[in-house]
Write a protein that holds these residues in place. Structure first.
Motif, short mmCIF file in Angstrom:
data_model
loop_
_atom_site.label_atom_id
_atom_site.label_comp_id
_atom_site.label_asym_id
_atom_site.label_seq_id
_atom_site.Cartn_x
_atom_site.Cartn_y
_atom_site.Cartn_z
N ALA A 113 0.84 -1.20 0.00
CA ALA A 113 0.00 0.00 0.00
C ALA A 113 0.87 1.25 0.00
O ALA A 113 0.58 2.23 -0.71
CB ALA A 113 -0.93 0.00 1.22
N GLN A 114 1.95 1.21 0.78
CA GLN A 114 2.86 2.35 0.81
C GLN A 114 3.58 2.52 -0.53
O GLN A 114 3.74 3.65 -1.02
CB GLN A 114 3.87 2.17 1.94
CG GLN A 114 3.22 2.27 3.33
CD GLN A 114 4.16 1.95 4.46
OE1 GLN A 114 5.18 1.29 4.27
NE2 GLN A 114 3.85 2.42 5.65
N LYS A 115 3.95 1.41 -1.14
CA LYS A 115 4.60 1.47 -2.45
C LYS A 115 3.64 2.02 -3.50
O LYS A 115 4.03 2.83 -4.36
CB LYS A 115 5.07 0.07 -2.86
CG LYS A 115 5.87 0.04 -4.16
CD LYS A 115 6.31 -1.37 -4.51
CE LYS A 115 7.04 -1.39 -5.85
NZ LYS A 115 7.41 -2.77 -6.25
N GLN A 116 2.36 1.61 -3.43
CA GLN A 116 1.37 2.10 -4.38
C GLN A 116 1.17 3.61 -4.23
O GLN A 116 0.97 4.32 -5.22
CB GLN A 116 0.03 1.38 -4.18
CG GLN A 116 -0.98 1.70 -5.29
CD GLN A 116 -2.39 1.26 -4.96
OE1 GLN A 116 -2.63 0.66 -3.91
NE2 GLN A 116 -3.33 1.55 -5.83
N THR A 117 1.26 4.11 -3.00
CA THR A 117 1.12 5.54 -2.76
C THR A 117 2.24 6.31 -3.45
O THR A 117 2.01 7.36 -4.08
CB THR A 117 1.13 5.83 -1.25
OG1 THR A 117 0.14 5.03 -0.61
CG2 THR A 117 0.85 7.29 -0.97
N ILE A 118 3.45 5.77 -3.36
CA ILE A 118 4.59 6.41 -4.01
C ILE A 118 4.41 6.39 -5.53
O ILE A 118 4.70 7.37 -6.23
CB ILE A 118 5.90 5.70 -3.60
CG1 ILE A 118 6.16 5.92 -2.10
CG2 ILE A 118 7.09 6.22 -4.43
CD1 ILE A 118 7.26 5.07 -1.52
N GLU A 119 3.88 5.28 -6.05
CA GLU A 119 3.64 5.18 -7.49
C GLU A 119 2.56 6.18 -7.94
O GLU A 119 2.64 6.74 -9.03
CB GLU A 119 3.22 3.76 -7.86
CG GLU A 119 4.35 2.75 -7.74
CD GLU A 119 3.88 1.30 -7.87
OE1 GLU A 119 2.64 1.09 -7.98
OE2 GLU A 119 4.72 0.39 -7.85
N ASP A 123 8.18 9.84 -7.24
CA ASP A 123 9.31 10.03 -6.34
C ASP A 123 9.43 11.50 -5.94
O ASP A 123 9.18 12.41 -6.73
CB ASP A 123 10.62 9.59 -7.02
CG ASP A 123 10.70 8.08 -7.17
OD1 ASP A 123 10.04 7.40 -6.37
OD2 ASP A 123 11.40 7.60 -8.08
N GLY A 124 9.83 11.72 -4.70
CA GLY A 124 10.02 13.08 -4.23
C GLY A 124 8.74 13.75 -3.76
O GLY A 124 8.75 14.93 -3.37
N LYS A 125 7.64 13.02 -3.79
CA LYS A 125 6.36 13.59 -3.36
C LYS A 125 5.78 12.89 -2.13
O LYS A 125 4.79 13.34 -1.57
CB LYS A 125 5.33 13.52 -4.51
CG LYS A 125 5.75 14.29 -5.75
CD LYS A 125 5.87 15.78 -5.46
CE LYS A 125 6.33 16.56 -6.69
NZ LYS A 125 6.53 17.99 -6.38
N VAL A 126 6.37 11.76 -1.73
CA VAL A 126 5.87 10.99 -0.59
C VAL A 126 7.01 10.76 0.41
O VAL A 126 8.08 10.27 0.04
CB VAL A 126 5.30 9.62 -1.04
CG1 VAL A 126 4.74 8.86 0.16
CG2 VAL A 126 4.22 9.81 -2.10
N PHE A 127 6.78 11.13 1.67
CA PHE A 127 7.80 10.98 2.71
C PHE A 127 7.16 10.38 3.96
O PHE A 127 5.98 10.63 4.24
CB PHE A 127 8.42 12.34 3.05
CG PHE A 127 9.10 12.99 1.89
CD1 PHE A 127 10.43 12.74 1.61
CD2 PHE A 127 8.39 13.82 1.04
CE1 PHE A 127 11.05 13.32 0.51
CE2 PHE A 127 9.00 14.41 -0.05
CZ PHE A 127 10.34 14.16 -0.32
#
Length: 571
Positions: A113-119, A123-127
């Motif tokens: 779920a966290q990986k899908q959020t980054i997708e 990149d550079g928008k989720v921390f």
């Protein structure tokens, strides 16, 4: 929309998602599939022709508790739903409350779920949401003691306390929120809001967090809470073991409901160890304190279970408050304050203006109590004195939608406990019983009882022993229902999961003390290629298996009959 995408993806991969907080008060979230909690008033719905009916005076505060009914148009059995949760608890009456969507993903699925959020955002928008660990009072006192010793100084106790207080709250280290993700809008950079860093200055890790504590920037940037929870993992395992879709489990099953007042549906009653109820190992209701609450309240409906969940999760809501009111006969379970929504709905029903009822609810649920002018308004509206006093005692209150989501999950798991017991115990021991020890817990009911008595008598019991005591209680119940543990087997035991057998369950390799998942999976991988000729060959082929692991396997008699070496004796 972000939550909808994440939940839909999780459901498509077979993992249910539990909602937290007030999101279950939003019918938009329900119709979007974000939450299972239907906030509408209790109602009937035909799954075939879509006929619906909202009774004026439903029998029960949630639809599930209404009597069964067939569709008057096509004759199909009507679905019962609706938990009657006011939308105002999500956005406020004027839409001026900041909404919050917290999601409980399976611990197995959360990284995806966290990986899908980054997708989704790039990149550079989720921390990861950063946290700041501060010096606690006891730690500060230790610092002061060491400082004075190093300086060979002797000061008064008052001066020691003054120095310690000066250290309390000072930044000690940085960390990360367990499930919080900070999202940066496409047109912005994170540096416009705060610096970023590796938590605890560990540059070897790939985790990057906000440098500021997330509370200081949550008004400026979106924070998603994607939390890990065992219940969705257990539900997925139960579905895999039984082939039953957990969403089809009837929430009005009588045998399941009876668990919360008697253990009769488990095959025994009034056990001296387990007590009156059959709720041992059922989430939300399995602890000793929760089972005592069940004995005090004797619930017979899903609505009552939801109310008990609200009571058990609040602070100063049950003990010294609702418990005393019920015991004295001053109020019933349906009348006491159980969840924050109860306050607003009750005050509105007494004629208090909606906005004021909302403000009072928000103040009470945060532990701020009632202002004198509010008490006057409540007294004018003929709100009983005990109700006003109860509100003033409360320090924190659970939202009803949160309680509903937890109880639905718990009830489904309880259903499997009654109707598919081996699958239930397999899932429980595999996922929740980290303290399971094959040497002390697989020797029968008498051994389990003796060990429980031994630990219960200890005055200074450790956290590890407390965990073991909980698992021993479930083992005792497992034996009480006529099941048994098969011995650990080199070729048949699973690396990490308890497998179902004719007698009951076979423990995994990881149930042996000190034998971890990496070594367990190493054995399973190698045995699948070809049999082991000797203990010596097992060690050679499984580099993750140590001599200590071999000793544990030998003690469990898992290597019985296997020669020590592969060499032949010629003479």
């Amino acid at each position: 929309m972000i939550a909808q995408k994440l939940v839909t993806q999780s459901l498509s991969e077979g993992y249910l998602v539990g909602s937290r907080g007030s999101v279950g008060s939003s019918v938009v979230a329900f119709f979007s599939g974000i939450t299972e909690v239907n906030a509408l008033a209790p109602h009937y719905l035909c799954p075939k022709c879509k006929y619906s009916e909202f009774p004026e005076n439903p029998q029960g505060a949630c639809g599930v508790d209404m009597p069964d009914k067939d569709c008057p148009i096509c004759g199909t059995k009507l679905t019962k739903d609706g938990f009657d949760i006011p939308f105002a608890t999500f956005l406020g009456f004027d839409g001026d409350k900041k909404p919050d969507i917290d999601l409980n993903f399976s611990g197995d699925y959360r990284p995806r779920a966290q990986k899908q959020t980054i997708e989704l955002f790039g990149d550079g928008k989720v921390f990861r949401a950063g946290t700041i660990g501060r010096v606690a009072e006891k730690t500060a006192y230790g610092y002061v003691k060491k400082y004075l010793e190093a300086k060979q100084m002797s000061v008064s106790r008052a001066e020691e306390n003054r120095l310690a207080q000066g250290c309390v709250g000072v930044k000690r280290t940085t960390g990360q929120h367990p499930g919080g993700l900070i999202i940066v809008p496409e047109e912005n950079e994170i540096y416009e809001f705060c610096p970023i860093q590796h938590p605890a200055d560990d540059t070897s890790g790939d985790v990057i967090t906000t440098h500021f504590d997330y509370h200081s920037i949550e008004e400026n940037l979106l924070k998603l809470d994607l939390l890990g929870h065992d219940n969705p993992t257990i539900i997925r395992m139960l579905a895999d073991l039984t082939g039953i879709d957990p969403q089809t489990v009837p929430l009005d099953d009588k045998d399941t409901m009876s668990l919360f007042t008697t253990s009769a549906s488990l095959g025994f009653t009034d056990d001296p160890v387990l007590g009156v109820t059959g709720a041992c190992a059922v989430p939300e209701f399995g602890t000793r304190n929760s089972r005592d609450m069940l004995i005090d309240t004797k619930p017979t409906t899903l609505d009552e279970l939801i109310r008990i969940s609200g009571l058990s999760h609040g602070t100063d809501v049950w003990q010294g408050n609702a418990k005393d009111l019920i015991a004295a006969g001053t109020a019933t379970l349906k009348e006491v304050v159980c969840a924050r929504d109860d306050i607003m709905l009750y005050l509105i029903s007494k004629g208090i203006e909606q906005k004021l009822a909302f403000v009072i609810m928000e103040s009470v649920r945060k532990g701020k109590g009632l202002k004198p002018e509010w008490e006057q308004e409540m007294t004018k509206a003929q709100v009983p004195r005990w109700y006003i006093d109860s509100c003033n005692k409360i320090k924190y209150m659970f939202p009803k939608a949160h309680a509903v989501a937890y109880v639905i999950m718990a009830y489904r798991i309880a259903y499997f406990k009654v109707h598919h017991p081996k699958a239930f115990y397999s899932a429980y021991f595999s996922i929740r019983a980290g303290a399971f020890d094959a040497f002390t817990m697989t020797k029968g009911i008498d051994s389990a009882r003796l060990k429980m008595n031994e630990l219960s008598r200890k005055q200074d019991i450790s956290e590890v022993e407390k965990d073991a005591l909980i698992v021993l209680e479930v083992c005792y119940e497992f034996y009480k229902r006529g099941f048994a543990f098969d011995p650990i087997d080199l070729y048949q035991s699973d690396p990490v999961h308890f497998t179902i057998t004719e007698n009951g369950l076979r423990p995994p390799f990881t149930s042996l003390a000190g034998l971890g998942e990496i070594a367990a999976r190493d054995i399973a991988e190698q045995r699948g290629k070809r049999p082991f000729l000797s203990v010596e060959e097992l060690i050679l082929r499984c580099p993750k298996v140590s001599k200590a692991h071999i000793e544990q396997l030998e003690l469990a008699q898992a290597l019985e009959g296997m020669p020590k070496t592969s060499q032949l004796t010629l003479f």
